[in-house]
Design a protein around this motif. Structure first.
Motif, PDB file in Angstrom:
ATOM      1  N   ASP A   1       6.830  28.278  31.592  1.00  0.00           N
ATOM      2  CA  ASP A   1       8.331  27.570  31.596  1.00  0.00           C
ATOM      3  C   ASP A   1       9.121  28.675  30.632  1.00  0.00           C
TER       4      ASP A   1
ATOM      5  N   GLN B   1       8.903  12.487  38.174  1.00  0.00           N
ATOM      6  CA  GLN B   1       7.514  13.067  38.078  1.00  0.00           C
ATOM      7  C   GLN B   1       6.537  11.871  38.655  1.00  0.00           C
TER       8      GLN B   1
ATOM      9  N   MET C   1       5.139  12.787  25.545  1.00  0.00           N
ATOM     10  CA  MET C   1       5.807  12.961  26.762  1.00  0.00           C
ATOM     11  C   MET C   1       5.766  11.763  27.525  1.00  0.00           C
ATOM     12  N   GLU C   2       6.872  11.086  28.101  1.00  0.00           N
ATOM     13  CA  GLU C   2       6.896  10.174  28.932  1.00  0.00           C
ATOM     14  C   GLU C   2       7.208  10.587  30.352  1.00  0.00           C
ATOM     15  N   PRO C   3       6.504  10.626  31.415  1.00  0.00           N
ATOM     16  CA  PRO C   3       6.943  11.175  32.681  1.00  0.00           C
ATOM     17  C   PRO C   3       8.211  10.519  33.066  1.00  0.00           C
ATOM     18  N   TYR C   4       9.255  11.184  33.638  1.00  0.00           N
ATOM     19  CA  TYR C   4      10.271  10.871  34.085  1.00  0.00           C
ATOM     20  C   TYR C   4      10.089  10.225  35.601  1.00  0.00           C
TER      21      TYR C   4
ATOM     22  N   ASN D   1      10.685  21.814  41.316  1.00  0.00           N
ATOM     23  CA  ASN D   1      11.104  23.081  40.683  1.00  0.00           C
ATOM     24  C   ASN D   1      10.236  23.336  39.331  1.00  0.00           C
ATOM     25  N   THR D   2      10.674  24.791  39.034  1.00  0.00           N
ATOM     26  CA  THR D   2      10.083  25.239  37.782  1.00  0.00           C
ATOM     27  C   THR D   2      10.858  24.398  36.676  1.00  0.00           C
ATOM     28  N   GLY D   3       9.795  24.190  35.693  1.00  0.00           N
ATOM     29  CA  GLY D   3      10.373  23.226  34.667  1.00  0.00           C
ATOM     30  C   GLY D   3      10.528  21.860  34.770  1.00  0.00           C
ATOM     31  N   GLU D   4      10.382  21.357  35.946  1.00  0.00           N
ATOM     32  CA  GLU D   4      10.312  19.838  36.230  1.00  0.00           C
ATOM     33  C   GLU D   4       8.934  19.019  35.811  1.00  0.00           C
ATOM     34  N   GLY D   5       8.018  20.076  35.267  1.00  0.00           N
ATOM     35  CA  GLY D   5       7.066  19.420  34.705  1.00  0.00           C
ATOM     36  C   GLY D   5       5.812  18.930  35.535  1.00  0.00           C
ATOM     37  N   LYS D   6       5.452  20.033  36.388  1.00  0.00           N
ATOM     38  CA  LYS D   6       4.399  19.699  37.452  1.00  0.00           C
ATOM     39  C   LYS D   6       3.069  19.375  36.766  1.00  0.00           C
ATOM     40  N   THR D   7       2.907  19.926  35.456  1.00  0.00           N
ATOM     41  CA  THR D   7       1.497  19.925  34.957  1.00  0.00           C
ATOM     42  C   THR D   7       1.342  18.233  34.439  1.00  0.00           C
ATOM     43  N   LEU D   8       2.709  17.569  33.940  1.00  0.00           N
ATOM     44  CA  LEU D   8       2.226  16.213  33.458  1.00  0.00           C
ATOM     45  C   LEU D   8       2.278  15.342  34.844  1.00  0.00           C
TER      46      LEU D   8
ATOM     47  N   LYS E   1      11.927  28.144  28.100  1.00  0.00           N
ATOM     48  CA  LYS E   1      12.878  27.399  27.656  1.00  0.00           C
ATOM     49  C   LYS E   1      14.062  28.216  26.945  1.00  0.00           C
TER      50      LYS E   1
HETATM   51  P1  ADP Z   1       6.308  23.686  35.955  1.00  0.00           P
HETATM   52  O1  ADP Z   1       4.988  23.838  36.032  1.00  0.00           O
HETATM   53  O2  ADP Z   1       6.951  22.327  36.758  1.00  0.00           O
HETATM   54  O3  ADP Z   1       7.176  24.779  35.740  1.00  0.00           O
HETATM   55  P2  ADP Z   1       5.738  22.477  33.287  1.00  0.00           P
HETATM   56  O4  ADP Z   1       4.463  21.579  33.598  1.00  0.00           O
HETATM   57  O5  ADP Z   1       5.196  23.914  32.650  1.00  0.00           O
HETATM   58  O6  ADP Z   1       6.682  22.981  34.455  1.00  0.00           O
HETATM   59  O7  ADP Z   1       6.613  21.802  32.243  1.00  0.00           O
HETATM   60  C1  ADP Z   1       7.910  22.487  31.707  1.00  0.00           C
HETATM   61  C2  ADP Z   1       8.116  21.785  30.519  1.00  0.00           C
HETATM   62  O8  ADP Z   1       8.584  20.295  30.202  1.00  0.00           O
HETATM   63  C3  ADP Z   1       6.787  21.925  29.192  1.00  0.00           C
HETATM   64  O9  ADP Z   1       7.191  22.372  28.245  1.00  0.00           O
HETATM   65  C4  ADP Z   1       6.572  20.328  29.127  1.00  0.00           C
HETATM   66  O10 ADP Z   1       6.108  20.106  28.117  1.00  0.00           O
HETATM   67  C5  ADP Z   1       7.987  20.028  29.534  1.00  0.00           C
HETATM   68  N1  ADP Z   1       7.760  18.449  29.965  1.00  0.00           N
HETATM   69  C6  ADP Z   1       7.447  17.908  31.230  1.00  0.00           C
HETATM   70  N2  ADP Z   1       7.562  16.809  31.316  1.00  0.00           N
HETATM   71  C7  ADP Z   1       8.211  16.365  30.321  1.00  0.00           C
HETATM   72  C8  ADP Z   1       8.666  14.721  30.066  1.00  0.00           C
HETATM   73  N3  ADP Z   1       8.644  13.801  30.864  1.00  0.00           N
HETATM   74  N4  ADP Z   1       9.244  14.789  28.910  1.00  0.00           N
HETATM   75  C9  ADP Z   1       9.465  15.871  27.963  1.00  0.00           C
HETATM   76  N5  ADP Z   1       9.057  17.048  28.105  1.00  0.00           N
HETATM   77  C10 ADP Z   1       8.391  17.265  29.471  1.00  0.00           C
END
Ligand code: ADP
Length: 754
Positions: free
Chosen positions: A463, A53, A47-50, A69-76, A465
């Motif tokens: 998340d 992010q 996964m490459e951070p947007y 927001n939810t699904g924006e990828g906070k973990t990454l 999907k």
């Molecule tokens: P949040 O905590 O913000 O709701 P998550 O961290 O659970 O979101 O991430 C949501 C989903 O998006 C995860 O399945 C993650 O693997 C995916 N994801 C996050 N960032 C990216 C990215 N840059 N490219 C592809 N997938 C991503």
């Protein structure tokens, strides 16, 4: 970075560390370090951070509360600031809302850090019955990056500060923390203090009489109440004084009476059976306000639980002392760098700024939001509300779209489930009982045709999907049931749909019977509910929405109050922990300092009522200085204080010399004195923590218009601190002079404290 070999990329970590050591700042190396970890994210996690992010990552590094927001990828996003800050070699921690998320995130993100040459650990066990030893914890907190929960971290902090020797400590000095779901930790959970309980307290016999007294009171005559407060009126106080035959209800001497009356009054007015608690099998079980779940084994602090048991005429359970306590507010304020992330913070930005001095920054979404938030639907009672919601669920379900029902209360999840069952619609119900299992279910909630009924916190942080083909037929539908305590909770629910620019809808079904409205049977509105009387939509809307505003305001106020109270305890806690740490780190108690303490002790004694005759001097010696008396004691002239002082001093010096002789060396004597003082501090501090907990409960019952509660609490707390200091001095001297000490063959010190 893309051109570097794996080895070259991983090798950057050492180079960055070197540059930091040579004086560059984190800001200087941020662009390169972020680029490096982005490349690693891509290679290792795929996964490459947007860009957004990365923006979020920068905000987190700079100490903002980032709304994503939810699904924006906070973990990454968090991998970037965690990596950057861990380069300093100082403690870098990410806290999540539950054990499941902490171990999942550590596991999923771990490979990236390891690839870059940093260590990572999860601070939690998956199996709650498994206990970590201090050694385990030492290994965990030694990791460059630690994923844990706020609860675990808080308890660890308290335990860390209760250890008896330097070697048992396991935390590193706090440096950087990112709080996931920051609003729920910093606001919603902020008021429940973490408390470590210790030995049982002597059972009070005042519960019964206080309970009886309270049942004779008349509302608005003897006491008054507001939403979450209750207090005796002037008349009530006079009555209490007659009833208990005391001259001043607020006098320190009657603290216990005052406290028990307050507890009983609160028990009868603030806690409703069936709402705040239930009685099951002769036991009082608390209910979680947000989910309605039974909280088995949880107890209210400071005697409130016992007062409720008395009200319900149950057997009174043992009260334990609080040994150590801290609130989340204070825990996180201990970090020099704190940041947080959540999907819903902007609504509380003012409060977050007030309490934590942190700013909320809204990070734009990666793809524009397509979710449609449909207008709320208003109903006069919960029958109609649930009926309409279920009809809507079925309608959407027939179209093939997945439906997530988010209910404000547990009983609504049960009702909806029952109705769906009757219509033969298969569905899952989640009541926030098991985070691990619920995460598995919620992950699947976006599949075609899925119906999931949940409370607002069930499965959080996971998340949803969309399944195949769901995007084109409208995406996930979130159906909210009941107006919630605050707007944040509703936004969290809506945010489950429409992640990453997906299609989706959200809609709330609310009614006069929602908990937040709190209509009681005496009110006119009750008629509308019971007799199905007509009422205009405009009016409904006004009543229900206003109830939420009031609930929010009262939430903010009571959080503010608990922050203020806790600040006072925090100041004292800091002083004590510092003193402990100095001792643990090998600071010595100089003989001069000891003699100063001894001098103060003697002065207190000579001023006290205890001091009357030569008999009392001997008693003082036996209790504090030496088990051996001599003839001279009887010959002292009582009005010559100098002579008495000189005599006592001499006995003290003798005692010191004897202990040192038994220990055989200056060094062992120093170790012994240190342990003796540490034990004195701990004993006194435990009493103080316990007292402050009770004081808070007691003071809150003194609320009347003219009194400033905080001011009174502060005064009492300060006074008791001074008393505590005196008892530390006294106990330290007693421990040092009257302990039975000896060295074993390995020259280890054994102490039997008096
Ligand atoms: P949040 O905590 O913000 O709701 P998550 O961290 O659970 O979101 O991430 C949501 C989903 O998006 C995860 O399945 C993650 O693997 C995916 N994801 C996050 N960032 C990216 C990215 N840059 N490219 C592809 N997938 C991503």
């Amino acid at each position: 970075m893309a051109k570097l070999s794996d080895k070259g990329l991983a090798g950057l970590t050492l180079k960055f560390k070197k540059r930091l050591a040579e004086g560059e700042s984190l800001e200087d190396i941020l662009p390169e370090a972020f680029a490096a970890i982005c490349e690693a994210d891509k290679r290792i996690l795929g996964m490459e951070p947007y860009d957004v992010q990365i923006l979020g990552g920068i905000a987190l590094h700079q100490g903002y509360l980032a709304e994503m927001n939810t699904g924006e990828g906070k973990t990454l996003s968090a991998t970037m600031p965690l990596y950057l800050n861990a380069l300093t070699g100082k403690s870098t921690i990410l806290v999540t809302a539950n054990e499941y998320l902490a171990s999942r995130d550590a596991q999923e993100m771990g490979p990236v850090y390891r690839f870059m040459g940093l260590s990572v650990a999860a601070g939690v066990t998956v199996d709650p019955t498994e206990k970590l030893s201090n050694e385990d914890k030492k290994a965990i907190y030694a990791a460059d990056i630690v994923y844990t929960t706020h609860g675990t971290l808080g308890f660890d902090y308290l335990i860390h500060n209760l250890v008896a020797s330097a070697n048992d400590r396991f935390l590193r000095e706090f440096y950087y923390v990112i709080i996931d779901e920051a609003d729920s930790v910093l606001l919603d959970a902020a008021q429940t203090p973490l408390v470590i309980s210790g030995s049982p307290r002597v059972q009070s016999n005042l519960y019964k009489i206080a309970d009886f007294f309270v049942t004779t009171l008349v509302e608005d005559v003897d006491y008054e109440r507001e939403k979450d407060r209750v207090w005796l009126t002037e008349k009530g106080i006079r009555y209490a004084e007659t009833f208990f035959q005391i001259d001043n209800f607020y006098d320190e001497r009657y603290f216990e009476i005052n406290r028990h009356v307050t507890l009983a009054l609160r028990a009868h007015t603030m806690f409703q059976n069936g709402e705040a608690y239930v009685v099951a099998d002769g036991e009082l079980v608390l209910l979680n306000g947000a989910t309605g779940r039974m909280m088995n084994g949880m107890k209210l602090r400071g005697g409130q639980h016992q007062a409720l048991e008395m009200k319900e005429e149950l057997k009174i359970t043992q009260e334990t002392r609080s040994v150590a306590a801290i609130t989340f507010q204070n825990l996180f304020l201990l970090f020099p760098k704190m940041s947080g992330m959540s999907g819903t913070m902007a609504d509380a930005s003012e409060e977050l700024w007030d309490i934590y001095g942190s700013k909320v920054l809204v990070i734009p979404p990666n793809r524009p939001k397509k979710r449609k938030d449909l207008p709320d639907r208003y109903f006069r009672n919960s029958n109609r509300q649930i009926r309409a919601a279920v009809a809507e669920i079925i309608k959407v379900h027939r179209s093939g779209r997945p439906v997530l029902v988010v209910a404000a209360s547990i009983k609504d999840t049960e009702q909806v489930s029952e109705d769906l069952m009757k219509k033969k619609i298969p569905h899952n119900v989640l009541n926030a009982n098991n985070a691990f299992w619920e995460a598995e279910i919620i992950k699947e909630a976006g599949r075609k045709g899925a119906v999931t009924v949940a409370t607002s916190i069930a499965g959080r942080g996971t998340d949803i999907k969309l399944g195949k083909g769901v995007g084109s037929i409208g995406g996930l539908a979130v159906i909210g049931i009941g107006r919630m305590e605050n707007v944040r909770l509703e936004r969290q629910a809506r945010g489950r749909a429409g992640r990453q620019g997906d299609a989706g809808t959200s809609q709330f079904f609310v009614s006069l019977e929602d908990d937040v409205v709190g209509v009681d049977e005496s009110s006119k509105l009750y008629k509308c509910i019971e007799e199905e009387k007509k009422i205009s939509r405009r009016k409904l809307k006004k009543i229900i929405n206003k109830a939420q505003v009031i609930a929010e305001e009262s939430g903010t106020l009571s959080r503010k109050r608990s922050v203020d109270f806790d600040k006072i305890m925090q100041r004292q806690r800091n002083l004590i922990y510092e003193a402990r740490n100095r001792l643990l780190d090998g600071g010595n108690l100089q003989v001069e300092k000891f003699m100063e303490m001894a001098e103060k002790n003697i002065k207190w004694f000579l001023k006290s009522e205890e001091f009357e005759d030569s008999q009392s001097i001997n008693r003082y010696i036996l209790d504090n200085i030496s088990y051996r008396l001599d003839e001279k004691g009887a010959d002292l002239t009582l009005d010559d204080e100098e002579e008495i002082k000189g005599y006592l001093f001499k006995k003290i010096e003798q005692g010191l010399a004897e202990q040192e002789k038994k220990l055989g060396s200056k060094r062992s004597m120093n170790d012994f004195m240190r342990m003796a003082v540490l034990s004195a501090i701990d004993d006194a501090w435990v009493e103080q923590v316990d007292y402050l907990q009770q004081l808070q409960a007691a003071v809150s019952g003194r609320a009347t218009a003219q009194r400033n509660l905080l001011f009174e609490y502060q005064n009492d707390a300060f006074e008791s601190y001074e008393k505590m200091q005196a008892s530390v001095y006294q106990n330290a001297m007693r421990n040092i002079l009257l302990s039975n000490v000896f060295l074993d063959q390995e020259r280890k010190i054994h102490i039997l404290f008096p």
